[in-house]
Design a protein around this motif. Sequence first.
Motif, PDB file in Angstrom:
ATOM      1  N   GLY A 136       3.182 -11.154   1.390  1.00 30.70           N
ATOM      2  CA  GLY A 136       4.011 -11.008   2.569  1.00 30.70           C
ATOM      3  C   GLY A 136       3.759  -9.704   3.312  1.00 30.70           C
ATOM      4  N   ASP A 137       4.356  -9.568   4.490  1.00 31.16           N
ATOM      5  CA  ASP A 137       4.155  -8.381   5.324  1.00 31.16           C
ATOM      6  C   ASP A 137       4.585  -7.099   4.622  1.00 31.16           C
ATOM      7  N   VAL A 138       5.563  -7.202   3.732  1.00 27.79           N
ATOM      8  CA  VAL A 138       6.130  -6.018   3.090  1.00 27.79           C
ATOM      9  C   VAL A 138       5.132  -5.318   2.182  1.00 27.79           C
ATOM     10  N   VAL A 139       4.046  -5.982   1.818  1.00 25.97           N
ATOM     11  CA  VAL A 139       3.081  -5.389   0.887  1.00 25.97           C
ATOM     12  C   VAL A 139       2.547  -4.055   1.397  1.00 25.97           C
ATOM     13  N   PHE A 140       2.365  -3.927   2.704  1.00 24.14           N
ATOM     14  CA  PHE A 140       1.765  -2.708   3.251  1.00 24.14           C
ATOM     15  C   PHE A 140       2.715  -1.514   3.204  1.00 24.14           C
ATOM     16  N   LYS A 141       4.002  -1.768   3.017  1.00 29.48           N
ATOM     17  CA  LYS A 141       4.952  -0.676   2.851  1.00 29.48           C
ATOM     18  C   LYS A 141       4.879  -0.084   1.447  1.00 29.48           C
ATOM     19  N   HIS A 142       4.094  -0.703   0.584  1.00 29.35           N
ATOM     20  CA  HIS A 142       3.920  -0.216  -0.795  1.00 29.35           C
ATOM     21  C   HIS A 142       2.471   0.160  -1.079  1.00 29.35           C
ATOM     22  N   THR A 143       1.626   0.203  -0.068  1.00 25.13           N
ATOM     23  CA  THR A 143       0.186   0.339  -0.280  1.00 25.13           C
ATOM     24  C   THR A 143      -0.317   1.747   0.022  1.00 25.13           C
ATOM     25  N   ILE A 144      -1.212   2.228  -0.864  1.00 23.21           N
ATOM     26  CA  ILE A 144      -1.976   3.461  -0.654  1.00 23.21           C
ATOM     27  C   ILE A 144      -3.443   3.078  -0.558  1.00 23.21           C
ATOM     28  N   LEU A 145      -4.125   3.564   0.454  1.00 24.19           N
ATOM     29  CA  LEU A 145      -5.556   3.323   0.606  1.00 24.19           C
ATOM     30  C   LEU A 145      -6.309   4.370  -0.213  1.00 24.19           C
ATOM     31  N   LEU A 146      -7.167   3.916  -1.120  1.00 24.09           N
ATOM     32  CA  LEU A 146      -7.908   4.812  -2.005  1.00 24.09           C
ATOM     33  C   LEU A 146      -9.396   4.701  -1.687  1.00 24.09           C
ATOM     34  N   VAL A 147     -10.001   5.796  -1.242  1.00 22.41           N
ATOM     35  CA  VAL A 147     -11.390   5.786  -0.778  1.00 22.41           C
ATOM     36  C   VAL A 147     -12.313   6.313  -1.873  1.00 22.41           C
ATOM     37  N   THR A 148     -13.331   5.535  -2.207  1.00 23.94           N
ATOM     38  CA  THR A 148     -14.286   5.908  -3.248  1.00 23.94           C
ATOM     39  C   THR A 148     -15.652   6.232  -2.633  1.00 23.94           C
ATOM     40  N   HIS A 149     -16.514   6.866  -3.441  1.00 22.31           N
ATOM     41  CA  HIS A 149     -17.911   7.134  -3.098  1.00 22.31           C
ATOM     42  C   HIS A 149     -18.076   8.128  -1.947  1.00 22.31           C
ATOM     43  N   LYS A 166      -8.940   4.327  10.896  1.00 21.04           N
ATOM     44  CA  LYS A 166      -7.617   4.837  11.249  1.00 21.04           C
ATOM     45  C   LYS A 166      -6.616   3.694  11.386  1.00 21.04           C
ATOM     46  N   GLN A 167      -7.074   2.552  11.827  1.00 20.67           N
ATOM     47  CA  GLN A 167      -6.196   1.388  11.910  1.00 20.67           C
ATOM     48  C   GLN A 167      -5.743   0.946  10.520  1.00 20.67           C
ATOM     49  N   LEU A 168      -6.661   0.975   9.553  1.00 25.51           N
ATOM     50  CA  LEU A 168      -6.292   0.618   8.184  1.00 25.51           C
ATOM     51  C   LEU A 168      -5.320   1.631   7.601  1.00 25.51           C
ATOM     52  N   VAL A 169      -5.572   2.906   7.866  1.00 20.17           N
ATOM     53  CA  VAL A 169      -4.700   3.959   7.368  1.00 20.17           C
ATOM     54  C   VAL A 169      -3.297   3.795   7.954  1.00 20.17           C
ATOM     55  N   GLY A 170      -3.232   3.493   9.249  1.00 22.71           N
ATOM     56  CA  GLY A 170      -1.940   3.255   9.877  1.00 22.71           C
ATOM     57  C   GLY A 170      -1.232   2.068   9.270  1.00 22.71           C
ATOM     58  N   LEU A 171      -1.982   1.039   8.949  1.00 23.56           N
ATOM     59  CA  LEU A 171      -1.423  -0.154   8.332  1.00 23.56           C
ATOM     60  C   LEU A 171      -0.763   0.183   7.002  1.00 23.56           C
ATOM     61  N   CYS A 172      -1.338   1.156   6.291  1.00 26.63           N
ATOM     62  CA  CYS A 172      -0.814   1.575   4.985  1.00 26.63           C
ATOM     63  C   CYS A 172       0.139   2.762   5.112  1.00 26.63           C
ATOM     64  N   GLY A 173       0.735   2.935   6.274  1.00 32.02           N
ATOM     65  CA  GLY A 173       1.732   3.970   6.446  1.00 32.02           C
ATOM     66  C   GLY A 173       1.192   5.377   6.342  1.00 32.02           C
ATOM     67  N   ASN A 174      -0.085   5.575   6.695  1.00 30.83           N
ATOM     68  CA  ASN A 174      -0.727   6.896   6.633  1.00 30.83           C
ATOM     69  C   ASN A 174      -0.934   7.392   5.204  1.00 30.83           C
ATOM     70  N   VAL A 266       3.611  -2.045   8.889  1.00 28.73           N
ATOM     71  CA  VAL A 266       3.013  -2.849   9.943  1.00 28.73           C
ATOM     72  C   VAL A 266       4.073  -3.734  10.564  1.00 28.73           C
ATOM     73  N   ALA A 267       4.050  -3.869  11.880  1.00 28.33           N
ATOM     74  CA  ALA A 267       4.928  -4.798  12.566  1.00 28.33           C
ATOM     75  C   ALA A 267       4.058  -5.902  13.133  1.00 28.33           C
ATOM     76  N   LEU A 268       4.314  -7.136  12.726  1.00 32.07           N
ATOM     77  CA  LEU A 268       3.527  -8.266  13.184  1.00 32.07           C
ATOM     78  C   LEU A 268       4.341  -9.026  14.212  1.00 32.07           C
ATOM     79  N   VAL A 269       3.770  -9.245  15.383  1.00 28.12           N
ATOM     80  CA  VAL A 269       4.510  -9.854  16.471  1.00 28.12           C
ATOM     81  C   VAL A 269       3.709 -11.004  17.058  1.00 28.12           C
ATOM     82  N   LYS A 270       4.413 -11.918  17.699  1.00 29.64           N
ATOM     83  CA  LYS A 270       3.742 -13.008  18.395  1.00 29.64           C
ATOM     84  C   LYS A 270       2.936 -12.458  19.563  1.00 29.64           C
ATOM     85  N   THR A 271       1.798 -13.072  19.859  1.00 30.33           N
ATOM     86  CA  THR A 271       0.991 -12.634  20.999  1.00 30.33           C
ATOM     87  C   THR A 271       1.826 -12.667  22.266  1.00 30.33           C
ATOM     88  N   GLY A 272       1.791 -11.557  23.018  1.00 30.10           N
ATOM     89  CA  GLY A 272       2.552 -11.474  24.248  1.00 30.10           C
ATOM     90  C   GLY A 272       3.926 -10.863  24.080  1.00 30.10           C
TER      91      GLY A 272
END
Length: 304
Positions: A136-149, A166-174, A266-272
């Motif tokens: 569900g959408d709520v998963v990104f409120k619990h996610t940390i992006l971990l960068v390897t290599h 930066k878009q991915l980082v924003g998705l994961c709440g910075n 992340v806020a997911l909205v209908k197009t328009g």
Amino acid sequence: MHSLVIFYHIDLDCLIKMSDEVVSRTIVMFGKTGDGKSSSGNTILGREHFKSIGGAEAGTRKIAYASCDPTSANCNLNLTVIDTPGLFDCGNVAMSALNLMQVERYKPHVFLLVLQVGRVRNEDKNTLDLLRIIFGDVVFKHTILLVTHAMDEDEFNKFVISPKIKQLVGLCGNRVMRIENNRKYRDFNFIEFRRLLNDLKSVYTNKHEDIHKSVIETYCNENHGQKSVDIQLEEMSKELERRLPNWTANLIGGVLVGAALVAGGVALVKTGAVNAEIVKTVGAGAVEAGKAVASGALSKAFTR
């Protein structure tokens, strides 16, 4: 133009106070095979536990877990780390999704999404959509992006402030960190990790879990494994839109139309349906990403 802040000020007095309290968290690791998911788990554990063989061949073939109590830099942590198979190791995406859904029984607080430094690949984009379809959408409120290599902090910083990432980082709440898994000089900032964990105290829950599971089970039984990953994700997402009133079928990573990145999730909205509320985003780059939602321009962002 504002940019993403990578370095954080650490209040030493606050850190000393924090060190007296043990922070307990259950962490689930997701990622593409070969990006260093299992190796990262071993670095956090401080020992070799998860099978890691590198390259494109899968090392983790089933869900595995281990516990540790790292005390690096006076950070008192009690962690349960859960390793998972590569998200797309199975051609039938719904079958993989059902398997990964089992981690919910461990009541995780945090999802670590492992991404290798470099260009964003199609599998990375699909990962976002699959996680959303499963959890569900709520998963990104619990996610940390971990960068390897990333060879050093400079390479890491350049990577995470690039427009696409930066878009991915924003998705994961910075929430983003670098990890070095070389056995000779492993490097992971447990002080920063604990700071992020302090912001992720609640156990992940999805009030529509039964509907997500039902959609995935039905799709799995219909055996759509011969279709492309993109098509499988799209079809499952459309079925969720039919059954969930606030769900948008538009894919985040594969299509990105209908996604507005906002601080803390992340806020997911209908197009328009985009309006002035989208300006509450992460930096100027994310604001432009939000404006692009209505026109669908963001759908091209990861494919240039």
